[in-house]
Design an enzyme around this catalytic site. Structure first.
Site, mmCIF file in Angstrom:
data_model
loop_
_atom_site.group_PDB
_atom_site.id
_atom_site.type_symbol
_atom_site.label_atom_id
_atom_site.label_comp_id
_atom_site.label_asym_id
_atom_site.label_seq_id
_atom_site.Cartn_x
_atom_site.Cartn_y
_atom_site.Cartn_z
ATOM 1 N N LYS A 85 0.150 8.378 -2.387
ATOM 2 C CA LYS A 85 0.230 8.176 -0.930
ATOM 3 C C LYS A 85 1.695 8.184 -0.498
ATOM 4 O O LYS A 85 2.548 7.592 -1.176
ATOM 5 C CB LYS A 85 -0.449 6.855 -0.559
ATOM 6 N N SER A 160 -5.963 4.100 6.449
ATOM 7 C CA SER A 160 -4.885 5.033 6.618
ATOM 8 C C SER A 160 -4.727 6.017 5.452
ATOM 9 O O SER A 160 -4.096 7.052 5.613
ATOM 10 C CB SER A 160 -3.566 4.275 6.778
ATOM 11 N N SER A 184 -7.210 0.198 3.904
ATOM 12 C CA SER A 184 -6.793 1.606 3.813
ATOM 13 C C SER A 184 -7.063 2.295 2.488
ATOM 14 O O SER A 184 -6.923 3.516 2.392
ATOM 15 C CB SER A 184 -5.312 1.740 4.139
HETATM 16 N N1 GLN Z 1 -7.200 0.313 9.479
HETATM 17 C C1 GLN Z 1 -6.371 -0.816 9.284
HETATM 18 C C2 GLN Z 1 -5.247 -0.817 10.290
HETATM 19 O O1 GLN Z 1 -5.211 0.060 11.063
HETATM 20 C C3 GLN Z 1 -5.901 -0.879 7.864
HETATM 21 C C4 GLN Z 1 -4.550 -0.350 7.604
HETATM 22 C C5 GLN Z 1 -4.138 -0.443 6.166
HETATM 23 O O2 GLN Z 1 -4.848 -0.981 5.319
HETATM 24 N N2 GLN Z 1 -2.948 0.033 5.893
HETATM 25 O O3 GLN Z 1 -4.423 -1.667 10.302
#
Ligand code: GLN
Length: 519
Positions: A85, A160, A184
Site C-alpha cells: 500500500k 482505503s 481499511s
Molecule cells: N473508511 C474509514 C475512514 O474513512 C477507514 C480508514 C482507514 O482504515 N484507513 O476513515
C-alpha cells in the site's frame, strides 16, 4: 503456465519455488504481465497499482533465485511477489499516500514492514492505490483515480486499501500489505472476496507507515487465503524498537494457528455474535451469508452465543471525531516547507503562511480538507471537551464492553460490512452514508483489537465478508477460527472462493517501456 502461476496462492508458490519447480523470475514475470494486461489506469482497468517497479522486482527475483541456487537458507515466502500500500515508505519507489501532496516523493528510508519483506526475500512489485492519506471507504478519494472491483468494474473495491484488495482479487499479486485505521484492510477484503487482517494495535511496526490517526493506525497482511495471510503476518509482525507503540513481546504463532484451524475443528471454542452488529442496517443477503457462517461455526464444534456490546452503537460517531482530530494534527506537517508539494503564489514578498495556504489548498483533496477542518474544530479551545473529550469517553466505554464480552467468549463475529460493493460514485456526494459503512470495523480500532475479514459467500453475485474479532494479542485466535470456517466453506463450494471471479475486462496495454524493462 503464467495463467496458472497467477492463480496459485502464496503458500503453494512458495512450495513450488522451494522444490525448484519454478523460479522467482518466472513467478514475478507472470504477475508483471498480469498487471500490464489488466491494471490499466484511472480511465480503465483495475488500477490497483499507482507504481509498478518491474525492473527492481525482476532484479530482486533473480537474486533470490541465485541465492536458492547456492543453497542458501531462505525464508518461507522467499521469491513470492507482493504489493505494498502506498502509505508505507519505500526506498527507490515513490510514496504518495494517494495524494498530490506527495506526488513524486521518493522516501529516503524503508518502512520496517518493507524492510522485513526485503529481508525475508519477498519481491515487491510496486505500490497499491488508496484513498488520500487512507481516508475513505471506496478508493475514490485517491488523487490518481479510483481502483475498480474485479468482480464488477463499475463498482468500488472498498477503501482505503482498495488497491491492495483488488490486486489480490484480480490475480495481480498473491500477497499485499495494507493499513487499517477504521477498517481499511478488512472492508476492502470483504468487498473483493479476499482475506485481510488488522493485527493487534502495536503488533506490526508502524515505522514508515505515514500516520493518519496515530491511536488507531495498524499495518497488516492481505491475501487470498487465511494461511497466506498468516504467513505474511509472521514476516511483518513482532516488536520493532523503531516504533515506540510496538508491543515488546513475542507475537502469537499465527501460522501454527492457521494450520490448526484448517482441520475444521473448533471444539471448545466459544464464539459470540455481536447483537448490535448483525441486524438493522445490514443488507438481507449479507445477513443470510452471516447466518450460514454461524451455522458453520456450530458444525465445527464451536459453542455460539449472542453477546451485547451496548456502547458500540456510538463507536462510529466517536471515531469520526477522534480520527479527524488526530489527522488534523498529523497532516499539519504537509506545509510546503520541507518535502512534497510546494506552491509559491506569484508576486513579491510572499510569506511562509501564504506558501502554506497555497500548498495545502492545491495539495489536499476534498475529503482530506473536510476532515482537517472537522478535526481542527473538534480540538479547538471551548469545544475540545464537548467533542474530542466526549469521544474519548465513548472509546473507554467501547473498550469496557469488549473486555466484558471477552470474559464470556474467545472471539466475536459479525458481518464485516453492512452492504456488498456499491457502484462507483454512488456515495461520493454523501460522506455520512459512506462513513456508515464502517460501522462494524471501527470498534476494533477504538479498542486496539485484532480483526479478520474472510469471504463467506456471495450476495447478488458480489462477495460478503465475515468479520472475526479477538482480544488484544490473541491474533492467533482469528487464524484458527478463520481457517476452520474457510476449510468448511471451500469444501462446500468445491473450490477456492476466487475461482468464481468473472473474467476481467482485459485492457491490452502494449507499453513499450515496460516490455523493454522486462525483456
Ligand atoms: N473508511 C474509514 C475512514 O474513512 C477507514 C480508514 C482507514 O482504515 N484507513 O476513515
Amino acid at each position: 503456465m503464467s495463467a496458472d502461476l497467477i492463480r496459485r496462492d502464496a503458500a503453494d508458490l512458495a512450495a513450488a519455488l522451494g522444490a525448484g519447480e519454478v523460479s522467482s523470475v518466472e513467478v514475478t514475470r507472470a504477475h508483471l504481465d498480469r498487471i500490464a494486461a489488466v491494471d490499466g489506469d484511472a480511465d480503465g482497468g483495475v488500477h490497483a497499482f499507482l507504481h509498478v517497479a518491474a525492473d527492481s522486482a525482476l532484479a530482486r527475483a533473480a537474486e533470490i533465485d541465485a541465492a536458492r541456487g547456492r543453497g542458501e537458507e531462505l525464508g518461507p515466502l522467499a521469491g513470492v511477489p507482493i504489493g505494498v500500500k502506498d502509505v508505507l515508505t519505500t526506498i527507490g519507489q515513490p510514496t504518495t499516500c494517494g495524494s498530490r501532496m506527495l506526488e513524486g516523493w521518493v522516501p529516503p528510508y524503508d518502512a520496517t514492514v518493507v524492510r522485513r519483506l526485503h529481508e525475508a526475500g519477498l519481491v515487491v512489485l510496486g505500490k497499491t492505490n488508496m484513498d488520500e492519506f487512507a481516508m475513505g471507504s471506496t478508493t475514490e478519494h485517491s488523487a490518481f483515480g479510483p481502483t475498480r472491483n474485479p468482480w464488477d468494474a463499475e463498482r468500488i473495491p472498498g477503501g482505503s486499501g482498495g488497491g491492495s484488495a483488488a490486486a489480490l482479487a484480480a490475480f495481480e499479486a498473491p500477497l499485499t500489505v495494507g493499513s487499517d485505521t477504521g477498517g481499511s484492510i478488512r472492508q476492502p477484503a470483504a468487498l473483493t472476496g479476499t482475506v485481510g487482517v488488522k493485527p493487534t494495535y502495536g503488533g506490526v511496526s508502524r515505522y514508515g507507515l505515514v500516520a493518519l490517526a496515530s491511536s488507531l493506525d495498524q499495518a497488516g497482511p492481505c491475501a487470498r487465503t487465511v494461511l497466506d495471510t498468516a504467513l505474511l503476518h509472521a514476516v511483518i509482525g513482532g516488536h520493532d524498537p523503531l516504533d515506540s507503540t510496538s508491543i515488546p513481546a513475542p507475537a502469537p504463532d499465527v501460522v501454527a494457528a492457521a494450520r490448526a484451524g484448517a482441520t475444521g475443528d473448533l471444539t471448545g471454542v466459544r464464539v459470540g455474535i455481536v447483537r448490535e452488529l448483525s441486524g438493522e442496517g445490514y443488507e438481507a443477503g449479507v445477513l443470510q451469508r452471516f447466518e450460514e457462517s454461524v451455522a458453520i461455526l456450530r458444525e465445527a464444534g464451536a459453542e455460539v452465543v449472542e453477546v451485547s456490546l451496548p456502547n458500540i452503537v456510538h463507536a462510529l460517531a466517536a471515531y469520526y471525531l477522534i480520527l479527524p482530530s488526530e489527522c488534523s494534527s498529523n497532516l499539519a506537517k504537509f506545509d510546503g516547507m520541507r518535502y512534497g508539494l510546494r506552491v509559491v503564489p506569484e508576486g513579491d514578498g510572499v510569506t511562509a503562511e501564504q506558501v502554506m495556504r497555497a500548498t495545502r489548498a492545491a495539495g489536499f483533496g476534498d475529503e482530506a480538507k473536510r476532515r482537517i477542518i472537522l478535526g481542527t474544530y473538534a480540538l479547538s479551545a471551548g469545544y475540545y471537551d464537548a467533542y474530542y473529550g466526549s469521544a474519548q469517553k465513548v472509546r473507554t466505554l467501547v473498550q469496557r464492553d469488549f473486555a466484558a464480552a471477552f470474559g464470556q467468549v474467545d472471539v466475536l463475529v459479525s458481518p464485516t460490512a453492512p452492504t456488498v460493493a456499491y457502484r462507483l460514485g454512488e456515495k461520493l456526494d454523501d460522506p455520512l452514508a459512506m462513513y456508515a459503512g464502517d460501522v462494524a470495523t471501527i470498534p476494533a480500532n477504538l479498542a486496539g483489537l485484532p480483526g479478520m475479514s474472510l469471504p463467506c459467500g456471495l450476495s447478488d453475485g458480489l462477495p460478503v465478508g465475515l468479520q472475526i474479532l479477538a482480544p488484544q494479542q490473541a491474533d492467533d485466535r482469528l487464524y484458527r477460527v478463520g481457517a476452520a470456517v474457510e476449510t468448511r466453506l471451500v469444501e462446500r463450494w468445491g473450490g477456492a472462493f476466487l475461482d468464481s471471479v468473472p473474467a476481467l475486462p482485459v485492457q491490452d496495454r502494449t507499453d513499450g517501456a515496460r516490455e523493454a524493462a522486462t525483456a
